[in-house]
Design a protein around this motif. Structure first.
Motif, short mmCIF file in Angstrom:
data_model
loop_
_atom_site.label_atom_id
_atom_site.label_comp_id
_atom_site.label_asym_id
_atom_site.label_seq_id
_atom_site.Cartn_x
_atom_site.Cartn_y
_atom_site.Cartn_z
N ASP A 91 0.86 -1.19 0.00
CA ASP A 91 0.00 0.00 0.00
C ASP A 91 0.89 1.25 0.00
N ALA A 92 0.27 2.41 0.06
CA ALA A 92 1.04 3.65 -0.07
C ALA A 92 2.07 3.79 1.06
N ALA A 117 3.09 0.53 -10.21
CA ALA A 117 2.62 -0.84 -10.05
C ALA A 117 2.71 -1.64 -11.35
N ALA A 118 2.28 -1.02 -12.47
CA ALA A 118 2.24 -1.77 -13.74
C ALA A 118 3.65 -2.20 -14.15
N ALA A 119 4.61 -1.31 -13.94
CA ALA A 119 6.00 -1.62 -14.33
C ALA A 119 6.56 -2.74 -13.45
N VAL A 120 6.20 -2.72 -12.18
CA VAL A 120 6.67 -3.78 -11.28
C VAL A 120 6.08 -5.12 -11.70
N ARG A 121 4.81 -5.11 -12.07
CA ARG A 121 4.18 -6.39 -12.46
C ARG A 121 4.69 -6.88 -13.82
N ARG A 130 -2.52 -5.93 -6.67
CA ARG A 130 -2.78 -4.90 -5.65
C ARG A 130 -1.49 -4.26 -5.10
N VAL A 131 -0.34 -4.70 -5.62
CA VAL A 131 0.92 -4.09 -5.18
C VAL A 131 0.97 -2.62 -5.65
N VAL A 210 3.92 -5.35 3.68
CA VAL A 210 2.48 -5.57 3.48
C VAL A 210 1.76 -4.99 4.69
N HIS A 211 1.17 -3.81 4.50
CA HIS A 211 0.50 -3.11 5.60
C HIS A 211 1.43 -3.08 6.82
#
Ligand code: GLY
Length: 336
Positions: A91-92, A117-121, A130-131, A210-211
């Protein structure tokens, strides 16, 4: 010299092997070789992802030791995984942790871009949609510490107890449990880890938050992944707990959803050997016959080749690295 090394974890064995190569007579003593922290370690060779601000000295040593790893792994015949580490935030707030690590690297002249996010995936399709984002650390490697220990044990013989002779020097490399009078210099920080087998591992180490829960997933050849690690100061013997392992697995599955179907193969816990300031103790004590190679905290695997070199350089040439000198934490009056 006749050198006795106490402790057959990755640090003790690395020192012993380097000293043997340099022509010393070496005896290693450990009743359970390779079964301490090295047995639990994931083997991330990632200098920046395991240090915090204020620990820049560790980062410098980590980078110096990372540079030694390719030759050392080649010498031992152990493969290195060289695809880097992907830092990710769920999350942020977690992404701020990524930015903090990237800032640490930038301060040391290694510019790394924070990725959307898109580049990481695109880099790592096994990650959850959801990353929030991340960063690729392309220079990082990883290694299987159990394979390293096995390779070292094939070169160095270990006795369960010391023989009756008196060595010229003893190298104390007993991890989180140092003998007197050095016991107080290192304390245990429990780390719980899980191992699993999957058909769909990430291509590289994923180190995420993660949180607010830190987690890493380190893939090995053959589909094994190591999922770690909790971190807890305590005095009791380390055990893997349902709560600790559950939190780790939940965080790992949140980042890499395919782990839901992975076969859980092992859980275990070991103590990391922590010092005040988290810098290891490598070098002389006030006893001229005792050298320490201990207190490597989260960095034992990464720092193994550098530690071996520093210990051997000390014994051969009297060199001392001031920042790692154990005497910085020792009262002058502490003499065995
Ligand atoms: N360096 C990995 C750990 O200490 O968990």
């Amino acid at each position: 010299m006749r050198v006795r090394v106490l402790g057959a974890g990755i640090i003790g064995l690395a020192c012993a092997e380097e000293l043997l190569v340099r022509g010393h007579a070496v005896e290693v003593v450990d009743p359970a070789p390779g079964l301490g922290a090295s047995h639990a370690a994931a083997g991330m060779l990632s200098p920046s992802s395991e240090v915090w601000h204020g620990e820049e000295e560790i980062l410098r040593h980590g980078m110096a030791s990372l540079a030694l790893w390719p030759d050392w792994a080649g010498h031992l015949g152990v493969p290195l995984a060289t695809a880097g580490t992907l830092l990710v935030g769920r999350d942020a707030g977690d992404l701020q942790e990524v930015e903090r690590q990237v800032g640490l690297l930038a301060a040391h002249g290694h510019r790394v871009d924070v990725l959307a996010a898109a580049a990481v995936r695109r880099l790592e399709p096994t990650l959850s949609a959801r990353v929030a984002g991340g960063a690729l650390l392309p220079r990082d490697h990883s290694v299987d510490p159990r394979a390293v220990v096995a390779a070292l044990l094939a070169r160095v013989s270990v006795r369960p107890v010391a023989d009756a002779t008196t060595p010229d020097v003893t190298v104390v490399a007993t991890g989180a449990r140092l003998p007197a009078p050095w016991t107080h210099l290192v304390h245990g920080v429990r780390g719980e880890v899980a191992r699993a087998r999957t058909d769909d591992p990430p291509a590289r180490t994923v180190r995420g938050w993660v949180h607010g829960v830190p987690v890493y997933v380190v893939p090995r050849r053959g589909g094994e992944v190591v999922i770690g690690a909790t971190s807890e100061e305590h005095d009791a013997p380390p055990v893997a707990t349902i709560g600790g392992i559950a939190r780790l697995l939940e965080a790992a599955r949140e980042l890499v959803p395919g782990l839901d179907r992975a076969e859980l193969t092992e859980v275990l816990a070991r103590d990391r050997p922590a010092t005040a300031g988290h810098l290891p103790l490598v070098g002389p004590t006030h006893d001229p016959a005792v050298v320490l190679a201990a207190g490597h905290f989260r960095h034992g695997v990464l720092l193994a080749p550098l530690t071996a070199r520093l210990v051997a350089d000390h014994l051969d040439h009297g060199l001392v690295h001031a920042a790692l000198d154990p005497r910085r934490l020792l009262d002058e009056r502490i003499r065995p």
